[in-house]
Motif scaffolding. Structure first.
Motif, PDB file in Angstrom:
ATOM      1  N   LEU A 135      -1.688  -3.678   6.299  1.00  0.00           N
ATOM      2  CA  LEU A 135      -2.994  -3.161   6.712  1.00  0.00           C
ATOM      3  C   LEU A 135      -4.086  -4.226   6.585  1.00  0.00           C
ATOM      4  CD1 LEU A 135      -2.851   0.418   5.170  1.00  0.00           C
ATOM      5  CD2 LEU A 135      -2.744  -0.185   7.594  1.00  0.00           C
ATOM      6  N   ALA A 138       2.818  -2.184   2.436  1.00  0.00           N
ATOM      7  CA  ALA A 138       2.006  -1.450   3.410  1.00  0.00           C
ATOM      8  C   ALA A 138       0.544  -1.889   3.337  1.00  0.00           C
ATOM      9  CB  ALA A 138       2.125   0.051   3.168  1.00  0.00           C
ATOM     10  N   VAL A 142       4.354   0.652  -1.570  1.00  0.00           N
ATOM     11  CA  VAL A 142       2.934   0.703  -1.248  1.00  0.00           C
ATOM     12  C   VAL A 142       2.358  -0.698  -1.021  1.00  0.00           C
ATOM     13  CG1 VAL A 142       0.665   1.323  -2.164  1.00  0.00           C
ATOM     14  CG2 VAL A 142       2.569   2.905  -2.393  1.00  0.00           C
TER      15      VAL A 142
END
Length: 175
Positions: free
Chosen positions: A121, A117, A114
């Motif tokens: 972003l 990611a 996570v």
């Protein structure tokens, strides 16, 4: 009694339409128009149009407006709390579970997937902001804002809210 009705009218869509997105709009309409009769379908569609015109989640804007119309300021507060309550409660429960099992190999593995990611972003969002800044105020002003923000945040330890406010003022002067 009206505040309990306001709470229930927005709590049920808040549970079923998780996140306050467009999926919860028909649920809110059923509660506000059909069940309680606080608005006509035309009035509801006008509130929906207003909610779509403003930034942010539609359900919270509609809850604030409808709650205010039905129950005044306290009605708006009750409607907003009922709208965000289910999502907030779910997040707190899930974060508590993650925190409780933070030493678990599965949770560590989840974090290892996570976190990159999220970093990607955030980097993409940063590049979009830089591109928008370049398009709006030019290359030199954008670079000066980036360097100034870095120095203010990292070297001078100025609170980020003040740095954002100063950036908005500077950006406003260039437009």
């Amino acid at each position: 009694m009206i505040y309990i009705q306001i709470f229930l009218a927005f709590f049920y869509p808040g549970i079923l339409g998780y996140g306050g997105g467009p999926a919860s709009i028909p649920l809110i309409e059923h509660e506000v128009v059909d069940k309680y009769g606080w608005m006509t379908t035309t009035e509801f569609s006008e509130v929906l149009a207003l909610g779509n015109a403003l930034p942010g989640p539609i359900a919270t804007k509609m809850a604030g407006y409808i709650g205010y119309e039905v129950g005044g300021i306290f009605g708006a507060i009750v409607a907003l709390l009922a709208t965000v309550g289910p999502s907030l409660l779910a997040m707190l429960i899930l974060l508590n579970i993650l925190y409780r099992f933070r030493q678990s190999p599965r949770v560590k593995r989840l974090s290892s997937f996570v976190l990159p990611a999220i970093a990607v972003l955030l980097a993409e969002m940063t590049f979009d902001f830089v591109k928008t800044s370049y398009d709006m105020i030019g290359f030199i002003a954008s670079i000066l804002l980036i360097i100034g923000a870095y120095v203010a945040l990292e070297k001078l330890k100025i609170h980020p809210a003040y740095v954002v406010m100063i950036g908005l003022i500077i950006g406003g002067l260039f437009l």
